[in-house]
Write a protein that holds these residues in place. Structure first.
Motif, PDB file in Angstrom:
ATOM      1  N   LEU A 149       0.762  -1.205  -0.016  1.00 48.19           N
ATOM      2  CA  LEU A 149       0.073   0.070   0.110  1.00 48.19           C
ATOM      3  C   LEU A 149       0.947   1.315  -0.194  1.00 48.19           C
ATOM      4  N   GLU A 150       1.970   1.402   0.819  1.00 46.48           N
ATOM      5  CA  GLU A 150       2.897   2.317   1.103  1.00 46.48           C
ATOM      6  C   GLU A 150       3.515   2.781  -0.577  1.00 46.48           C
ATOM      7  N   SER A 151       3.710   1.707  -1.330  1.00 50.76           N
ATOM      8  CA  SER A 151       4.472   1.915  -2.430  1.00 50.76           C
ATOM      9  C   SER A 151       3.734   2.208  -3.544  1.00 50.76           C
ATOM     10  N   GLY A 152       2.307   2.028  -3.578  1.00 48.55           N
ATOM     11  CA  GLY A 152       1.403   2.356  -4.516  1.00 48.55           C
ATOM     12  C   GLY A 152       1.185   1.037  -5.412  1.00 48.55           C
ATOM     13  N   GLY A 153       1.626  -0.028  -4.941  1.00 45.39           N
ATOM     14  CA  GLY A 153       1.520  -1.233  -5.822  1.00 45.39           C
ATOM     15  C   GLY A 153       0.124  -1.982  -5.714  1.00 45.39           C
ATOM     16  N   ALA A 154      -0.806  -1.522  -4.895  1.00 43.14           N
ATOM     17  CA  ALA A 154      -2.162  -2.142  -4.819  1.00 43.14           C
ATOM     18  C   ALA A 154      -2.658  -1.831  -5.919  1.00 43.14           C
ATOM     19  N   HIS A 155      -2.536  -0.684  -6.795  1.00 40.38           N
ATOM     20  CA  HIS A 155      -3.440  -0.427  -7.995  1.00 40.38           C
ATOM     21  C   HIS A 155      -3.006  -1.655  -9.026  1.00 40.38           C
ATOM     22  N   ARG A 156      -1.718  -2.057  -9.006  1.00 37.70           N
ATOM     23  CA  ARG A 156      -1.586  -3.304 -10.097  1.00 37.70           C
ATOM     24  C   ARG A 156      -2.189  -4.737  -9.785  1.00 37.70           C
ATOM     25  N   MET A 157      -3.016  -4.628  -8.572  1.00 35.56           N
ATOM     26  CA  MET A 157      -3.412  -6.044  -8.229  1.00 35.56           C
ATOM     27  C   MET A 157      -4.954  -6.057  -8.641  1.00 35.56           C
ATOM     28  N   ASP A 158      -5.483  -7.187  -8.763  1.00 31.43           N
ATOM     29  CA  ASP A 158      -6.752  -7.350  -9.086  1.00 31.43           C
ATOM     30  C   ASP A 158      -7.615  -7.513  -7.945  1.00 31.43           C
ATOM     31  N   ALA A 159      -6.921  -7.901  -6.729  1.00 29.10           N
ATOM     32  CA  ALA A 159      -7.538  -7.858  -5.287  1.00 29.10           C
ATOM     33  C   ALA A 159      -6.354  -7.809  -4.478  1.00 29.10           C
ATOM     34  N   VAL A 160      -6.757  -7.259  -3.191  1.00 28.84           N
ATOM     35  CA  VAL A 160      -5.774  -7.154  -2.118  1.00 28.84           C
ATOM     36  C   VAL A 160      -6.421  -7.964  -0.645  1.00 28.84           C
ATOM     37  N   ILE A 161      -5.356  -8.859  -0.153  1.00 29.30           N
ATOM     38  CA  ILE A 161      -5.888  -9.458   1.075  1.00 29.30           C
ATOM     39  C   ILE A 161      -4.898  -8.822   2.063  1.00 29.30           C
ATOM     40  N   VAL A 162      -5.688  -8.265   3.050  1.00 24.76           N
ATOM     41  CA  VAL A 162      -4.835  -7.670   4.394  1.00 24.76           C
ATOM     42  C   VAL A 162      -5.045  -8.639   5.489  1.00 24.76           C
TER      43      VAL A 162
ATOM     44  N   VAL B 118      -7.993 -18.636   5.072  1.00 22.02           N
ATOM     45  CA  VAL B 118      -7.316 -18.791   3.855  1.00 22.02           C
ATOM     46  C   VAL B 118      -8.024 -19.614   2.904  1.00 22.02           C
ATOM     47  N   LEU B 119      -8.614 -20.915   3.499  1.00 20.85           N
ATOM     48  CA  LEU B 119      -9.098 -21.971   2.433  1.00 20.85           C
ATOM     49  C   LEU B 119     -10.332 -21.139   1.920  1.00 20.85           C
ATOM     50  N   LYS B 120     -11.133 -20.329   2.810  1.00 23.73           N
ATOM     51  CA  LYS B 120     -12.478 -19.626   2.268  1.00 23.73           C
ATOM     52  C   LYS B 120     -12.034 -18.697   1.233  1.00 23.73           C
ATOM     53  N   ILE B 121     -11.045 -17.791   1.417  1.00 26.10           N
ATOM     54  CA  ILE B 121     -10.495 -16.790   0.395  1.00 26.10           C
ATOM     55  C   ILE B 121     -10.275 -17.619  -0.810  1.00 26.10           C
ATOM     56  N   HIS B 122      -9.264 -18.967  -0.745  1.00 27.54           N
ATOM     57  CA  HIS B 122      -8.864 -19.506  -1.868  1.00 27.54           C
ATOM     58  C   HIS B 122     -10.012 -20.002  -2.609  1.00 27.54           C
ATOM     59  N   THR B 123     -10.977 -20.540  -2.015  1.00 32.67           N
ATOM     60  CA  THR B 123     -12.226 -20.971  -2.790  1.00 32.67           C
ATOM     61  C   THR B 123     -12.839 -19.933  -3.625  1.00 32.67           C
ATOM     62  N   VAL B 124     -12.984 -18.671  -2.983  1.00 33.31           N
ATOM     63  CA  VAL B 124     -13.567 -17.527  -3.785  1.00 33.31           C
ATOM     64  C   VAL B 124     -12.782 -17.012  -5.085  1.00 33.31           C
ATOM     65  N   LEU B 125     -11.470 -17.466  -4.886  1.00 36.36           N
ATOM     66  CA  LEU B 125     -10.519 -16.697  -5.863  1.00 36.36           C
ATOM     67  C   LEU B 125     -10.210 -18.010  -6.756  1.00 36.36           C
ATOM     68  N   SER B 126     -10.659 -19.157  -6.732  1.00 34.76           N
ATOM     69  CA  SER B 126     -10.165 -20.138  -7.486  1.00 34.76           C
ATOM     70  C   SER B 126     -11.129 -20.413  -8.615  1.00 34.76           C
TER      71      SER B 126
ATOM     72  N   ALA C 155      -8.367  -0.420   1.863  1.00 33.42           N
ATOM     73  CA  ALA C 155      -7.710  -1.048   0.615  1.00 33.42           C
ATOM     74  C   ALA C 155      -7.994  -2.188   0.604  1.00 33.42           C
ATOM     75  N   ALA C 156      -8.530  -3.092   1.177  1.00 29.79           N
ATOM     76  CA  ALA C 156      -8.499  -4.697   1.310  1.00 29.79           C
ATOM     77  C   ALA C 156      -9.881  -4.955   0.772  1.00 29.79           C
ATOM     78  N   ASP C 157      -9.583  -6.023  -0.379  1.00 25.49           N
ATOM     79  CA  ASP C 157     -10.797  -6.830  -0.715  1.00 25.49           C
ATOM     80  C   ASP C 157     -11.215  -8.052  -0.002  1.00 25.49           C
ATOM     81  N   PHE C 158     -10.077  -8.336   0.930  1.00 26.37           N
ATOM     82  CA  PHE C 158     -10.423  -9.720   1.672  1.00 26.37           C
ATOM     83  C   PHE C 158      -9.311  -9.363   2.984  1.00 26.37           C
ATOM     84  N   VAL C 159     -10.065  -9.602   4.353  1.00 25.25           N
ATOM     85  CA  VAL C 159      -9.358  -9.148   5.565  1.00 25.25           C
ATOM     86  C   VAL C 159      -9.227 -10.729   6.113  1.00 25.25           C
ATOM     87  N   ILE C 160      -7.940 -11.020   6.440  1.00 22.61           N
ATOM     88  CA  ILE C 160      -7.777 -12.116   7.494  1.00 22.61           C
ATOM     89  C   ILE C 160      -7.294 -11.500   8.649  1.00 22.61           C
ATOM     90  N   MET C 161      -8.012 -12.054   9.912  1.00 24.45           N
ATOM     91  CA  MET C 161      -7.755 -11.724  11.425  1.00 24.45           C
ATOM     92  C   MET C 161      -6.750 -12.763  11.953  1.00 24.45           C
TER      93      MET C 161
END
Length: 195
Positions: free
Chosen positions: A117-130, A187-195, A169-175
Motif C-alpha cells: 500500500l505504501e509503495s502504491g503497488g495495490a493499484h497493480r493488483m486485481d484484489a488485495v488481501i490484508v 485462507v481456505l475460504k478466500i482460496h475457494t472464492v478466488l479459484s 484498501a482490502a478486498d479480503f481481511v484475514i484476522m
C-alpha cells in the motif's frame, strides 16, 4: 482467462508470511517482493550500480554487498532521498515481478509485499488481501523473533499505513489473532472464492 494478481500485505508481525505459506501449500504461486528487493541489488547487478550512483560507496559492506542499514540512514529522515531510492527500486522490482508472473499458471498468483500500500503497488493488483492483528500481539511476535529492538519495531510501524487504511484498501481481511487452524480456515475460504 489471464492470471490474476492478488496482493497480500499486512503490518510487521501480522503473520503475512505465515499466510503466504498457507496459500503456497494450496498450490498458489507466491512471490515475496521483499526477497525480490534483495535480489535486484546483488553485487554486480544493475540495481546496485544505480544505488551506488545515487547514494555513494558508503552504502557498501567491505565485501561489496549492499549495507542496508547505511542506505537506510540516508533515507529515513529525508523524503527526497527516500523518493530517489523508490525511483530506483520500484521499476526494478516491477520488472522482476512481471517476468515471474509471465512464468506462472493457474487462476491466480500471489504477490506478497510488506509495503504494497505504501509503495502504491495495490493499484497493480486485481484484489488485495490484508492480514491484521492488534499491535500488542504484533509487537510480542516481532520481539520474540529476536531480530528487531522495540525502537526498530516502533519505527517500522510509524512508516507503515494504519490498520484503518489497510481495511479501506482490502478486498479480503484475514484476522490473525487466534490459532493456526482458525487462520488456515480463513485462507481456505478466500482460496475457494478466488479459484
Amino acid at each position: 482467462m489471464s492470471l490474476r494478481r492478488i496482493g497480500l500485505t499486512g503490518g510487521i508481525g501480522s503473520g503475512k508470511s505465515t499466510v503466504a505459506a498457507m496459500f503456497a501449500g494450496l498450490g498458489v504461486p507466491v512471490l515475496d517482493l521483499d526477497h525480490v528487493g534483495h535480489d535486484v541489488v546483488q553485487p554486480g547487478s544493475d540495481g546496485l550500480n544505480q544505488l551506488l550512483a545515487g547514494f555513494g560507496r558508503d552504502i557498501l559492506h567491505p565485501d561489496a554487498s549492499l549495507n542496508r542499514k547505511a542506505l537506510a540512514r540516508h533515507c529515513f529522515s529525508d523524503a527526497k532521498q527516500t523518493a530517489k531510492l523508490n525511483a530506483i527500486m520500484h521499476p526494478l522490482i516491477r520488472q522482476a515481478e512481471q517476468a515471474w508472473l509471465d512464468q506462472q499458471q493457474g487462476n491466480y498468483a500471489m504477490i506478497e509485499a510488506s509495503v504494497l500500500l505504501e509503495s502504491g503497488g495495490a493499484h497493480r493488483m486485481d484484489a488485495v488481501i490484508v492480514v491484521l492483528a492488534d499491535l500488542v500481539l504484533r509487537r510480542q511476535r516481532v520481539l520474540a523473533r529476536g531480530d528487531r529492538s522495540p525502537d526498530e519495531f516502533d519505527a517500522i510501524v510509524a512508516r507503515q499505513v494504519s490498520d484503518a487504511e489497510r481495511r479501506e484498501a482490502a478486498d479480503f481481511v484475514i484476522m490473525n489473532t487466534g490459532s493456526l487452524e482458525t487462520l488456515h480456515q480463513q485462507v481456505l475460504k478466500i482460496h475457494t472464492v478466488l479459484s
